[in-house]
Scaffold this motif. Structure first.
Motif, PDB file in Angstrom:
ATOM      1  N   ALA A 147      -2.080 -12.626 -18.143  1.00 26.43           N
ATOM      2  CA  ALA A 147      -1.470 -12.009 -16.958  1.00 26.43           C
ATOM      3  C   ALA A 147      -0.695 -10.755 -17.361  1.00 26.43           C
ATOM      4  N   PRO A 148      -0.675  -9.716 -16.523  1.00 32.27           N
ATOM      5  CA  PRO A 148       0.130  -8.526 -16.813  1.00 32.27           C
ATOM      6  C   PRO A 148       1.611  -8.891 -16.944  1.00 32.27           C
ATOM      7  N   ASP A 149       2.326  -8.131 -17.750  1.00 34.18           N
ATOM      8  CA  ASP A 149       3.752  -8.375 -17.977  1.00 34.18           C
ATOM      9  C   ASP A 149       4.567  -7.747 -16.846  1.00 34.18           C
ATOM     10  N   LEU A 150       4.571  -8.424 -15.711  1.00 36.65           N
ATOM     11  CA  LEU A 150       5.311  -7.973 -14.527  1.00 36.65           C
ATOM     12  C   LEU A 150       6.000  -9.202 -13.933  1.00 36.65           C
ATOM     13  N   PRO A 151       7.300  -9.379 -14.225  1.00 38.22           N
ATOM     14  CA  PRO A 151       7.986 -10.607 -13.801  1.00 38.22           C
ATOM     15  C   PRO A 151       7.949 -10.814 -12.291  1.00 38.22           C
ATOM     16  N   VAL A 152       7.959 -12.073 -11.904  1.00 41.12           N
ATOM     17  CA  VAL A 152       7.976 -12.439 -10.487  1.00 41.12           C
ATOM     18  C   VAL A 152       9.172 -11.785  -9.795  1.00 41.12           C
ATOM     19  N   GLY A 153       8.906 -11.141  -8.653  1.00 41.80           N
ATOM     20  CA  GLY A 153       9.972 -10.528  -7.868  1.00 41.80           C
ATOM     21  C   GLY A 153      10.391  -9.144  -8.312  1.00 41.80           C
ATOM     22  N   SER A 154       9.743  -8.577  -9.328  1.00 44.30           N
ATOM     23  CA  SER A 154      10.225  -7.319  -9.896  1.00 44.30           C
ATOM     24  C   SER A 154       9.665  -6.071  -9.218  1.00 44.30           C
ATOM     25  N   SER A 155       8.675  -6.210  -8.328  1.00 45.30           N
ATOM     26  CA  SER A 155       8.129  -5.044  -7.628  1.00 45.30           C
ATOM     27  C   SER A 155       7.930  -5.401  -6.162  1.00 45.30           C
ATOM     28  N   LEU A 156       7.584  -4.410  -5.369  1.00 44.83           N
ATOM     29  CA  LEU A 156       7.464  -4.583  -3.916  1.00 44.83           C
ATOM     30  C   LEU A 156       6.152  -3.992  -3.417  1.00 44.83           C
ATOM     31  N   VAL A 157       5.446  -4.770  -2.596  1.00 43.29           N
ATOM     32  CA  VAL A 157       4.205  -4.309  -1.962  1.00 43.29           C
ATOM     33  C   VAL A 157       4.433  -4.207  -0.456  1.00 43.29           C
ATOM     34  N   GLU A 158       4.091  -3.065   0.126  1.00 46.89           N
ATOM     35  CA  GLU A 158       4.174  -2.859   1.572  1.00 46.89           C
ATOM     36  C   GLU A 158       2.794  -2.448   2.070  1.00 46.89           C
ATOM     37  N   VAL A 159       2.296  -3.135   3.101  1.00 46.27           N
ATOM     38  CA  VAL A 159       0.999  -2.820   3.680  1.00 46.27           C
ATOM     39  C   VAL A 159       1.207  -2.488   5.157  1.00 46.27           C
ATOM     40  N   VAL A 160       0.811  -1.279   5.552  1.00 47.01           N
ATOM     41  CA  VAL A 160       0.982  -0.804   6.922  1.00 47.01           C
ATOM     42  C   VAL A 160      -0.396  -0.626   7.554  1.00 47.01           C
ATOM     43  N   LEU A 161      -0.554  -1.154   8.765  1.00 46.51           N
ATOM     44  CA  LEU A 161      -1.826  -1.080   9.486  1.00 46.51           C
ATOM     45  C   LEU A 161      -1.675  -0.203  10.720  1.00 46.51           C
ATOM     46  N   ALA A 162      -2.715   0.587  11.017  1.00 45.50           N
ATOM     47  CA  ALA A 162      -2.724   1.410  12.229  1.00 45.50           C
ATOM     48  C   ALA A 162      -4.155   1.502  12.738  1.00 45.50           C
ATOM     49  N   GLU A 163      -4.324   1.424  14.055  1.00 41.69           N
ATOM     50  CA  GLU A 163      -5.655   1.551  14.644  1.00 41.69           C
ATOM     51  C   GLU A 163      -6.158   2.979  14.444  1.00 41.69           C
ATOM     52  N   GLN A 164      -7.415   3.111  14.050  1.00 40.50           N
ATOM     53  CA  GLN A 164      -7.990   4.442  13.837  1.00 40.50           C
ATOM     54  C   GLN A 164      -9.505   4.370  14.009  1.00 40.50           C
ATOM     55  N   ASN A 165     -10.017   5.139  14.955  1.00 39.72           N
ATOM     56  CA  ASN A 165     -11.466   5.270  15.159  1.00 39.72           C
ATOM     57  C   ASN A 165     -12.158   3.920  15.302  1.00 39.72           C
ATOM     58  N   GLY A 166     -11.546   3.023  16.041  1.00 41.53           N
ATOM     59  CA  GLY A 166     -12.146   1.719  16.257  1.00 41.53           C
ATOM     60  C   GLY A 166     -11.984   0.745  15.113  1.00 41.53           C
ATOM     61  N   GLY A 167     -11.331   1.170  14.064  1.00 42.62           N
ATOM     62  CA  GLY A 167     -11.078   0.308  12.917  1.00 42.62           C
ATOM     63  C   GLY A 167      -9.601   0.347  12.553  1.00 42.62           C
ATOM     64  N   THR A 168      -9.318   0.194  11.286  1.00 39.62           N
ATOM     65  CA  THR A 168      -7.933   0.124  10.824  1.00 39.62           C
ATOM     66  C   THR A 168      -7.709   1.048   9.633  1.00 39.62           C
ATOM     67  N   ARG A 169      -6.675   1.878   9.739  1.00 38.50           N
ATOM     68  CA  ARG A 169      -6.205   2.633   8.565  1.00 38.50           C
ATOM     69  C   ARG A 169      -5.160   1.770   7.865  1.00 38.50           C
ATOM     70  N   LEU A 170      -5.447   1.372   6.643  1.00 35.92           N
ATOM     71  CA  LEU A 170      -4.535   0.530   5.867  1.00 35.92           C
ATOM     72  C   LEU A 170      -3.911   1.374   4.757  1.00 35.92           C
ATOM     73  N   THR A 171      -2.583   1.388   4.714  1.00 38.51           N
ATOM     74  CA  THR A 171      -1.865   2.093   3.654  1.00 38.51           C
ATOM     75  C   THR A 171      -1.077   1.063   2.845  1.00 38.51           C
ATOM     76  N   LEU A 172      -1.372   1.003   1.563  1.00 37.38           N
ATOM     77  CA  LEU A 172      -0.687   0.091   0.654  1.00 37.38           C
ATOM     78  C   LEU A 172       0.216   0.894  -0.271  1.00 37.38           C
TER      79      LEU A 172
END
Length: 241
Positions: free
Chosen positions: A184-209
């Motif tokens: 496993a990569p050396d990245l301790p539990v809780g040490s980073s943050l992931v944010e995923v934002v969704l928006a409707e676009q052209n009948g689908g979804t623009r996902l920004t991570l």
């Protein structure tokens, strides 16, 4: 004391402590002073400070008011006072070297998925759907809830974190780290943050991570990993959109 030193090592968290040193402030008031940060990122900083015993939280109706807890710094202050000697210069150089080795970075990726936001949201938060593209999962959809994914590729590492923020069909944010297993990569539990934002676009979804708090040495590996996983997410949702 280790948790205290780690908490105050971050300049943003030090700035938050200064902000609430003399008077209480709500999370919204604190976030307003840091426009470069997202609300989930500010919430994560407050969680770290709270876990280290450096701030107190008082509820007033639906608001949470934060204030410095000076006694939380007492052990660290005594430790640093004891180190004030001829050896302090060597300690300072060692600390600076450690900071240099652990400089953090943020990666951001945007993809278009041929499925509506509601479908993509389900595949991000429902354990049954997470299994289709990421791995065997646990997901408790509430702030502070467990997020755990046992991946089915490579050395089968296990990601663990907790939910920071949720807005149905629009946003999910969670802390991110790897359980200490072989490969496993050396990245301790809780040490980073992931944010995923969704928006409707052209009948689908623009996902920004956005993945912040990553050690620079893991930036390339993590960026490549997310690119691969987001492609799998797109494949999984396309047939059910």
């Amino acid at each position: 004391m280790d948790a205290t030193l780690r908490a105050v090592a971050d300049p943003t968290r030090r700035a938050i402590l200064l902000l609430v040193r003399e008077q209480e402030a709500s999370a919204g008031e604190i976030a307003a002073r840091f426009p470069e940060l997202s609300r989930p990122a500010v919430s994560q900083h407050l969680r770290v400070l709270g876990a280290a015993g450096l701030i107190t939280v008082r509820r007033v109706g639906n608001r949470r008011l934060y204030r410095l807890r000076p006694e939380g710094l007492a052990d660290a202050a005594r430790f640093l006072d004891g180190m004030w000697s001829a050896r302090l210069g060597r300690l300072k150089r060692a600390a600076e070297d450690a900071v240099g080795r652990t400089e953090t970075m943020t990666i951001e990726q945007t993809v278009w998925i041929d499925a509506p936001p509601g479908t993509v949201w389900r595949y991000l938060t429902d354990p049954e759907h997470l299994r289709d593209w990421w791995g065997e999962a646990e997901f408790d959809p509430r702030p502070g809830g467990l997020v755990r994914v046992a991946m089915d590729e490579g050395p089968r590492p296990v990601m663990r974190g907790e939910v920071v923020d949720l807005v149905p069909d629009r946003l999910v944010a969670f802390t991110f780290g790897w359980e200490p297993t072989p490969g496993a990569p050396d990245l301790p539990v809780g040490s980073s943050l992931v944010e995923v934002v969704l928006a409707e676009q052209n009948g689908g979804t623009r996902l920004t991570l956005r993945h912040s708090g990553l050690p620079s040495r893991l930036g390339g590996e993590t960026a490549g990993g997310w690119l691969h996983m987001l492609r799998r997410l797109g494949d999984a949702t396309r047939s059910v959109g």
